[in-house]
Design a protein around this motif. Structure first.
Motif, mmCIF file in Angstrom:
data_model
loop_
_atom_site.group_PDB
_atom_site.id
_atom_site.type_symbol
_atom_site.label_atom_id
_atom_site.label_comp_id
_atom_site.label_asym_id
_atom_site.label_seq_id
_atom_site.Cartn_x
_atom_site.Cartn_y
_atom_site.Cartn_z
ATOM 1 N N ILE A 1 0.834 -1.206 0.000
ATOM 2 C CA ILE A 1 0.000 0.000 0.000
ATOM 3 C C ILE A 1 0.869 1.258 0.000
ATOM 4 O O ILE A 1 0.700 2.151 -0.836
ATOM 5 C CB ILE A 1 -0.948 -0.003 1.216
ATOM 6 C CG1 ILE A 1 -2.022 -1.083 1.063
ATOM 7 C CG2 ILE A 1 -1.610 1.373 1.397
ATOM 8 C CD1 ILE A 1 -2.808 -1.359 2.338
ATOM 9 N N LEU A 2 1.798 1.315 0.945
ATOM 10 C CA LEU A 2 2.656 2.496 1.049
ATOM 11 C C LEU A 2 3.572 2.618 -0.167
ATOM 12 O O LEU A 2 3.776 3.717 -0.700
ATOM 13 C CB LEU A 2 3.473 2.439 2.335
ATOM 14 C CG LEU A 2 2.683 2.481 3.648
ATOM 15 C CD1 LEU A 2 3.627 2.377 4.840
ATOM 16 C CD2 LEU A 2 1.857 3.761 3.744
ATOM 17 N N ILE B 1 1.053 11.184 3.959
ATOM 18 C CA ILE B 1 0.824 9.823 4.460
ATOM 19 C C ILE B 1 1.985 9.405 5.350
ATOM 20 O O ILE B 1 1.798 8.862 6.444
ATOM 21 C CB ILE B 1 0.672 8.829 3.289
ATOM 22 C CG1 ILE B 1 -0.618 9.081 2.511
ATOM 23 C CG2 ILE B 1 0.714 7.382 3.797
ATOM 24 C CD1 ILE B 1 -0.782 8.206 1.280
ATOM 25 N N TYR B 2 3.195 9.657 4.889
ATOM 26 C CA TYR B 2 4.402 9.246 5.605
ATOM 27 C C TYR B 2 4.493 9.927 6.964
ATOM 28 O O TYR B 2 4.741 9.279 7.987
ATOM 29 C CB TYR B 2 5.627 9.580 4.758
ATOM 30 C CG TYR B 2 6.888 8.849 5.158
ATOM 31 C CD1 TYR B 2 7.126 7.557 4.711
ATOM 32 C CD2 TYR B 2 7.848 9.456 5.963
ATOM 33 C CE1 TYR B 2 8.286 6.879 5.057
ATOM 34 C CE2 TYR B 2 9.003 8.788 6.318
ATOM 35 C CZ TYR B 2 9.225 7.500 5.857
ATOM 36 O OH TYR B 2 10.372 6.837 6.204
ATOM 37 N N GLY C 1 -2.647 -1.309 -3.491
ATOM 38 C CA GLY C 1 -1.259 -1.675 -3.214
ATOM 39 C C GLY C 1 -1.115 -2.996 -2.489
ATOM 40 O O GLY C 1 -0.083 -3.675 -2.621
ATOM 41 N N ALA C 2 -2.123 -3.397 -1.728
ATOM 42 C CA ALA C 2 -2.062 -4.659 -0.982
ATOM 43 C C ALA C 2 -1.975 -5.864 -1.902
ATOM 44 O O ALA C 2 -1.581 -6.958 -1.466
ATOM 45 C CB ALA C 2 -3.285 -4.788 -0.066
ATOM 46 N N PHE C 3 -2.332 -5.682 -3.169
ATOM 47 C CA PHE C 3 -2.335 -6.799 -4.113
ATOM 48 C C PHE C 3 -1.030 -6.918 -4.904
ATOM 49 O O PHE C 3 -0.877 -7.842 -5.697
ATOM 50 C CB PHE C 3 -3.508 -6.657 -5.087
ATOM 51 C CG PHE C 3 -4.851 -6.646 -4.431
ATOM 52 C CD1 PHE C 3 -5.407 -7.808 -3.912
ATOM 53 C CD2 PHE C 3 -5.572 -5.464 -4.303
ATOM 54 C CE1 PHE C 3 -6.640 -7.797 -3.295
ATOM 55 C CE2 PHE C 3 -6.817 -5.445 -3.692
ATOM 56 C CZ PHE C 3 -7.350 -6.622 -3.180
ATOM 57 N N ILE C 4 -0.122 -5.991 -4.708
ATOM 58 C CA ILE C 4 1.112 -5.995 -5.491
ATOM 59 C C ILE C 4 2.024 -7.140 -5.070
ATOM 60 O O ILE C 4 2.074 -7.513 -3.889
ATOM 61 C CB ILE C 4 1.856 -4.644 -5.368
ATOM 62 C CG1 ILE C 4 2.817 -4.428 -6.540
ATOM 63 C CG2 ILE C 4 2.601 -4.541 -4.046
ATOM 64 C CD1 ILE C 4 2.145 -4.046 -7.820
ATOM 65 N N ASP C 5 2.733 -7.705 -6.020
ATOM 66 C CA ASP C 5 3.753 -8.714 -5.733
ATOM 67 C C ASP C 5 5.053 -7.974 -5.444
ATOM 68 O O ASP C 5 5.651 -7.388 -6.345
ATOM 69 C CB ASP C 5 3.911 -9.645 -6.940
ATOM 70 C CG ASP C 5 4.996 -10.699 -6.732
ATOM 71 O OD1 ASP C 5 5.607 -10.732 -5.650
ATOM 72 O OD2 ASP C 5 5.224 -11.476 -7.685
ATOM 73 N N LEU D 1 8.940 1.292 8.116
ATOM 74 C CA LEU D 1 7.674 1.903 8.511
ATOM 75 C C LEU D 1 6.543 0.881 8.447
ATOM 76 O O LEU D 1 5.701 0.807 9.350
ATOM 77 C CB LEU D 1 7.364 3.097 7.605
ATOM 78 C CG LEU D 1 6.071 3.863 7.877
ATOM 79 C CD1 LEU D 1 6.090 4.479 9.272
ATOM 80 C CD2 LEU D 1 5.852 4.948 6.822
ATOM 81 N N SER D 2 6.529 0.069 7.410
ATOM 82 C CA SER D 2 5.492 -0.955 7.256
ATOM 83 C C SER D 2 5.572 -1.991 8.368
ATOM 84 O O SER D 2 4.538 -2.420 8.903
ATOM 85 C CB SER D 2 5.640 -1.649 5.896
ATOM 86 O OG SER D 2 5.571 -0.725 4.838
#
Length: 349
Positions: free
Chosen positions: A10-11, A67-68, A305-309, A333-334
């Motif tokens: 996501i980030l 966001i950061y 973004g959660a779906f990215i490889d 950070l994640s």
């Protein structure tokens, strides 16, 4: 995929979208293709047409940087996101002239001025009609809302409540809240263990509806097109006839891709709907839709973004460039945000 890898996606994809879209911002759909010889698919140094003139390739703008800063503020506050945390984050961000002086939008700029000097929030003269910072339904409410979804994985109610807390600090009005809740709910849904893009789109639409209803109770109603109706309009375009490129053009020309929340958020939903099987391509399409491309690409990245490889070479190259260009450690950070999420989940058990 774990919660940590999904948060990193996501980030990471939101940051890539912001940095890539910084080069195409302010250009129309056709101008982008004329100027760059086709759609932009990599990180480029912004030119004279962009607000980000002076950035190097891969550097972000106000969208992801907020966001950061907000994520960091949450960690500094022991994993809790409340109004004071949001205010501290936005004020700390505003002290970085590289971001604030060059990128702060009118709504955020007015809000920062008020928090630094409360006397600036003047009372109107009797009978006068005024427009203050909170009544501006700009897309700044949605561009920074990813933490609301991240901190409330697969919890739409929690994501929506947190989105309202974040939004009311700078964009306290019905349309901004509806748009922010849409993106927050979509991001939250993407973190579910077996989430699909269809789940994300459905949750986002619900978030827009629910946010609109709650805003009537906790905020102020403002004039402007409905985020809910505009999302439906975007879906109608996607489901209509024509090639993908023709549908993207219609999204830019009919729904719009500008500063208003009722353009940027519905356009993002349309783009995601056109790219259900490819998260990175969704961000690339957002980069090339025209107008406020960096913001729309950041929103799209937050949603999918959660779906990215994370091992995909194309993503990995872009991700490493963005981290280096901004001196960000998105992996660390994640990890820290995932620890917060797991801690809250254990407390609830």
């Amino acid at each position: 995929m774990t919660v940590q890898t999904k948060i990193q996606g996501i980030l990471g994809l939101a940051a890539i979208g912001d940095a890539m879209g910084a080069a195409t911002e302010n250009l129309s759909f056709d101008q982008i293709r004329q100027h760059f010889g086709g759609p932009v698919t990599d990180l480029q140094k912004p030119g004279e047409t962009a607000f980000a003139l002076g950035n190097e390739a891969g550097q972000v703008t106000d969208d992801f940087s907020q966001i950061y800063f907000l994520c960091q503020a949450v960690l500094e506050n022991g994993g809790t996101l409340d109004k004071e945390t949001v205010i501290k984050a936005i004020l700390k961000w505003s002290d970085v002239s590289w971001y604030f002086d060059r990128f702060a939008g009118p709504t955020t700029r007015s809000a920062v001025a008020m928090y630094k000097d409360p006397s600036l929030k003047m009372k109107p003269l009797p009978g006068a009609v005024t427009v203050d910072y909170a009544s501006k339904a700009t897309n700044g409410a949605a561009m920074k809302i990813a933490p609301a979804g991240i901190l409330n994985p697969d919890d739409l109610a929690g994501a929506i409540d947190t989105a309202i807390t974040i939004t009311q600090v700078t964009h306290d009005n019905s349309l901004a809240i509806s748009g922010a809740c849409a993106v927050a709910a979509a991001t939250s849904a993407s973190l579910a263990e077996h989430a699909t893009v269809e789940d994300v789109l459905a949750a986002g639409y619900y978030g827009a509806v629910r946010g609109e209803a709650l805003a009537k109770e906790v905020s102020r109603e403002v004039a402007g097109p409905s985020v809910v109706e505009r999302i439906q309009l975007a879906y109608n375009i996607v489901d209509g006839v024509g090639t993908k490129e023709e549908k993207l053009r219609r999204l830019s020309q009919i729904v719009g891709s500008g500063l208003h929340i009722s353009e940027a958020v519905p356009s993002a939903f349309g783009i995601v709907s056109l790219n259900k099987g490819n998260a990175l391509q969704a961000v690339i399409d957002a980069v090339n839709i025209g107008y406020d491309t960096d913001t729309i690409a950041t929103i799209v990245g937050s949603m999918v973004g959660a779906f990215i490889d994370l091992s995909d070479p194309e993503f990995l190259s872009l991700f490493e460039t963005v981290q280096k260009a901004n001196d960000f450690n998105i992996v660390e950070l994640s990890n820290s945000l995932a620890d917060v999420v797991r801690f809250h989940e254990r407390k609830q058990c």
